[in-house]
Write a protein that holds these residues in place. Structure first.
Motif, PDB file in Angstrom:
ATOM      1  N   GLU A 110       0.825  -1.219   0.000  1.00  0.00           N
ATOM      2  CA  GLU A 110       0.000   0.000   0.000  1.00  0.00           C
ATOM      3  C   GLU A 110       0.860   1.270   0.000  1.00  0.00           C
ATOM      4  O   GLU A 110       0.631   2.177  -0.812  1.00  0.00           O
ATOM      5  N   GLU A 111       1.836   1.346   0.867  1.00  0.00           N
ATOM      6  CA  GLU A 111       2.705   2.539   0.947  1.00  0.00           C
ATOM      7  C   GLU A 111       3.522   2.671  -0.334  1.00  0.00           C
ATOM      8  O   GLU A 111       3.578   3.737  -0.951  1.00  0.00           O
ATOM      9  N   GLU A 112       4.141   1.568  -0.734  1.00  0.00           N
ATOM     10  CA  GLU A 112       5.052   1.547  -1.883  1.00  0.00           C
ATOM     11  C   GLU A 112       4.370   2.012  -3.178  1.00  0.00           C
ATOM     12  O   GLU A 112       4.969   2.705  -3.999  1.00  0.00           O
ATOM     13  N   PHE A 113       3.090   1.632  -3.364  1.00  0.00           N
ATOM     14  CA  PHE A 113       2.401   1.959  -4.616  1.00  0.00           C
ATOM     15  C   PHE A 113       1.513   3.205  -4.501  1.00  0.00           C
ATOM     16  O   PHE A 113       0.764   3.509  -5.429  1.00  0.00           O
ATOM     17  N   THR A 114       1.573   3.930  -3.376  1.00  0.00           N
ATOM     18  CA  THR A 114       0.793   5.166  -3.266  1.00  0.00           C
ATOM     19  C   THR A 114       1.329   6.158  -4.296  1.00  0.00           C
ATOM     20  O   THR A 114       2.527   6.406  -4.365  1.00  0.00           O
ATOM     21  N   GLY A 115       0.442   6.684  -5.142  1.00  0.00           N
ATOM     22  CA  GLY A 115       0.858   7.581  -6.234  1.00  0.00           C
ATOM     23  C   GLY A 115       1.289   6.799  -7.474  1.00  0.00           C
ATOM     24  O   GLY A 115       1.587   7.390  -8.510  1.00  0.00           O
ATOM     25  N   LYS A 116       1.298   5.481  -7.389  1.00  0.00           N
ATOM     26  CA  LYS A 116       1.669   4.640  -8.539  1.00  0.00           C
ATOM     27  C   LYS A 116       0.569   3.614  -8.775  1.00  0.00           C
ATOM     28  O   LYS A 116       0.832   2.447  -9.034  1.00  0.00           O
ATOM     29  N   GLY A 117      -0.678   4.075  -8.591  1.00  0.00           N
ATOM     30  CA  GLY A 117      -1.814   3.176  -8.794  1.00  0.00           C
ATOM     31  C   GLY A 117      -2.660   3.026  -7.545  1.00  0.00           C
ATOM     32  O   GLY A 117      -3.816   2.658  -7.632  1.00  0.00           O
ATOM     33  N   VAL A 118      -2.091   3.321  -6.386  1.00  0.00           N
ATOM     34  CA  VAL A 118      -2.899   3.338  -5.160  1.00  0.00           C
ATOM     35  C   VAL A 118      -3.227   4.798  -4.870  1.00  0.00           C
ATOM     36  O   VAL A 118      -2.330   5.639  -4.790  1.00  0.00           O
ATOM     37  N   SER A 119      -4.524   5.098  -4.780  1.00  0.00           N
ATOM     38  CA  SER A 119      -4.958   6.480  -4.579  1.00  0.00           C
ATOM     39  C   SER A 119      -5.979   6.558  -3.454  1.00  0.00           C
ATOM     40  O   SER A 119      -6.654   5.575  -3.144  1.00  0.00           O
ATOM     41  N   TYR A 120      -6.101   7.769  -2.902  1.00  0.00           N
ATOM     42  CA  TYR A 120      -7.070   8.014  -1.830  1.00  0.00           C
ATOM     43  C   TYR A 120      -8.047   9.111  -2.239  1.00  0.00           C
ATOM     44  O   TYR A 120      -8.723   9.667  -1.392  1.00  0.00           O
ATOM     45  N   CYS A 121      -8.082   9.451  -3.533  1.00  0.00           N
ATOM     46  CA  CYS A 121      -8.883  10.593  -3.987  1.00  0.00           C
ATOM     47  C   CYS A 121      -9.371  10.363  -5.420  1.00  0.00           C
ATOM     48  O   CYS A 121      -8.602  10.516  -6.367  1.00  0.00           O
ATOM     49  N   ALA A 122     -10.674   9.993  -5.562  1.00  0.00           N
ATOM     50  CA  ALA A 122     -11.209   9.689  -6.899  1.00  0.00           C
ATOM     51  C   ALA A 122     -11.388  10.940  -7.746  1.00  0.00           C
ATOM     52  O   ALA A 122     -11.124  10.926  -8.944  1.00  0.00           O
ATOM     53  N   ASN A 172       5.055  -3.992 -10.948  1.00  0.00           N
ATOM     54  CA  ASN A 172       6.460  -3.608 -10.835  1.00  0.00           C
ATOM     55  C   ASN A 172       6.539  -2.133 -10.484  1.00  0.00           C
ATOM     56  O   ASN A 172       6.645  -1.774  -9.326  1.00  0.00           O
ATOM     57  N   GLU A 173       6.419  -1.266 -11.538  1.00  0.00           N
ATOM     58  CA  GLU A 173       6.463   0.168 -11.250  1.00  0.00           C
ATOM     59  C   GLU A 173       5.091   0.695 -10.847  1.00  0.00           C
ATOM     60  O   GLU A 173       4.965   1.541  -9.969  1.00  0.00           O
ATOM     61  N   PHE A 174       4.041   0.189 -11.527  1.00  0.00           N
ATOM     62  CA  PHE A 174       2.667   0.600 -11.249  1.00  0.00           C
ATOM     63  C   PHE A 174       1.816  -0.618 -10.890  1.00  0.00           C
ATOM     64  O   PHE A 174       2.197  -1.744 -11.193  1.00  0.00           O
ATOM     65  N   VAL A 175       0.665  -0.353 -10.298  1.00  0.00           N
ATOM     66  CA  VAL A 175      -0.260  -1.434  -9.937  1.00  0.00           C
ATOM     67  C   VAL A 175      -0.702  -2.204 -11.191  1.00  0.00           C
ATOM     68  O   VAL A 175      -1.064  -1.605 -12.197  1.00  0.00           O
ATOM     69  N   GLU A 176      -0.653  -3.526 -11.099  1.00  0.00           N
ATOM     70  CA  GLU A 176      -1.133  -4.366 -12.206  1.00  0.00           C
ATOM     71  C   GLU A 176      -2.245  -5.310 -11.743  1.00  0.00           C
ATOM     72  O   GLU A 176      -2.976  -5.866 -12.546  1.00  0.00           O
ATOM     73  N   GLY A 177      -2.348  -5.479 -10.434  1.00  0.00           N
ATOM     74  CA  GLY A 177      -3.381  -6.371  -9.920  1.00  0.00           C
ATOM     75  C   GLY A 177      -3.363  -6.419  -8.403  1.00  0.00           C
ATOM     76  O   GLY A 177      -2.563  -5.738  -7.757  1.00  0.00           O
TER      77      GLY A 177
END
Ligand SMILES: Cc1cc2nc3c(=O)[nH]c(=O)nc-3n(C[C@H](O)[C@H](O)[C@H](O)COP(=O)(O)OP(=O)(O)OC[C@H]3O[C@@H](n4cnc5c(N)ncnc54)[C@H](O)[C@@H]3O)c2cc1C
Length: 302
Positions: A119-131, A205-210
């Motif tokens: 969750e922390e690692e991918f924040t801003g790279k596919g994990v978001s808190y603001c739709a 890897n760099e962005f969320v894929e699943g």
């Protein structure tokens, strides 16, 4: 003694710093992290009026501290641990004590984390808190929304209009959201509800894929391009909880001048009651708080 101490160097605090110092107040901003605030978590901001080019949150905030310093505002990297009323205000950090005639609390809010692996690692790279902020980047893609309250369901509906498909993942077997919202969600074709599930980990890897879900005790893999987490926001009002009035969500109550229930102590941005929790609003609040803090000091010194 400083004229104004601003606690928090996000959009509200930095805007207050620009206004206060430009109006001649001896101003100090205390920021526990790097100045910039929550928006630096965002991969892109494109809804700030007057800034046509879309930028990452970090790029967008880069010149705000410089603009404040240009007018003489001091910015220090320290966490405020206590505020006391004492011939004005006494502000404590782990290593120092400062005094000020007025205080602006601009400590913002922190989205609650869901607690899955990555969750922390991918924040801003596919994990978001603001739709509202990031939804557009998932146009015609597949996203997962985590949560079961009003915000999660409302944001899932919002995202369903932009994206190809929304998986709405909730850890219980029913939602907490208002029945009318639930009805809309149940009637939306491209929202697939998955009850009794929690996210175990992010794949990519760099962005969320699943994601890998824990579903009724079994693991299930889902291919998604983004994950939106809406398990609540926590305003950072702990510092002043014994000094000023808070509402039921711990947001600081203010009047139209950003004045709290304690004279000389102002609040601005996401931390205050009724904030729309957007950068433009936080910046506006900061300006209002700074102008009124100066008026307060002038009145006290007459
Ligand atoms: C992923 C994401 C994307 C977003 N995208 C957009 C968007 O596209 N457009 C938009 O308008 N809004 C967006 N937002 C919302 C926006 O970021 C907030 O509304 C805005 O940052 C609020 O500003 P603020 O200054 O009130 O608080 P914050 O930005 O939360 O800043 C508060 C600051 O105070 C500091 N602080 C807290 N406690 C202390 C302490 N005790 N001592 C010292 N410092 C302290 C924090 O470190 C932080 O830097 C987004 C938010 C997130 C999380």
């Amino acid at each position: 003694m400083k004229d104004i101490i601003i606690i928090g160097g996000g959009p509200a605090g930095l805007s207050a710093g620009i206004y206060a110092s430009r109006l001649g107040a001896d101003t100090l901003i205390l920021e526990k992290l790097t100045p910039g605030g929550q928006i630096t978590l965002s991969s892109e901001i494109e809804n700030y009026p007057g800034v046509c080019e879309s930028k990452s949150g970090i790029e967008f905030m880069a010149c705000w501290p410089e603009q404040a310093k240009k007018f003489g505002c001091e910015i220090l990297s320290e966490e405020v641990t206590q505020i006391k009323e004492d011939k004005g205000f006494l502000v404590k950090t782990p290593s120092n004590e400062y005094r000020a005639k007025a205080i602006i609390v601009a400590t913002g809010a922190t989205p609650k984390r869901a607690g899955f692996e990555g969750e922390e690692e991918f924040t801003g790279k596919g994990v978001s808190y603001c739709a509202v902020c990031d939804g557009f980047f998932y146009k015609d893609k597949v996203v997962a929304v985590i949560g079961g309250g009003d915000t999660a369901l409302e944001e899932a509906l919002y995202l369903s209009k932009i994206t190809k498909k929304v998986y709405l993942i909730h850890r219980r077997d029913k939602f907490r959201a208002a029945p009318v919202t639930q009805k809309k969600v149940f009637n939306t074709q491209n929202i697939e509800i998955i009850f009794n599930a929690t996210v175990k980990k992010v794949l990519g890897n760099e962005f969320v894929e699943g994601i890998i879900l824990n579903l009724n005790g079994e693991e299930k893999k889902l291919k998604v391009d983004g994950i939106f987490v809406f398990v609540g926001m926590k305003v950072n009002s702990e510092l002043v909880k014994d000094l000023v009035e808070l509402n039921e969500w711990d947001e600081i109550k203010v009047d139209l001048n950003m004045q709290t229930s304690l004279k000389g102590l102002f609040a601005a941005g996401d931390v205050r009651e009724n904030s729309v929790k957007q950068v433009v609003a936080a910046a506006g609040d900061g300006a209002v708080a700074a102008i009124n803090a100066i008026k307060y000091i002038e009145k006290e010194e007459k």
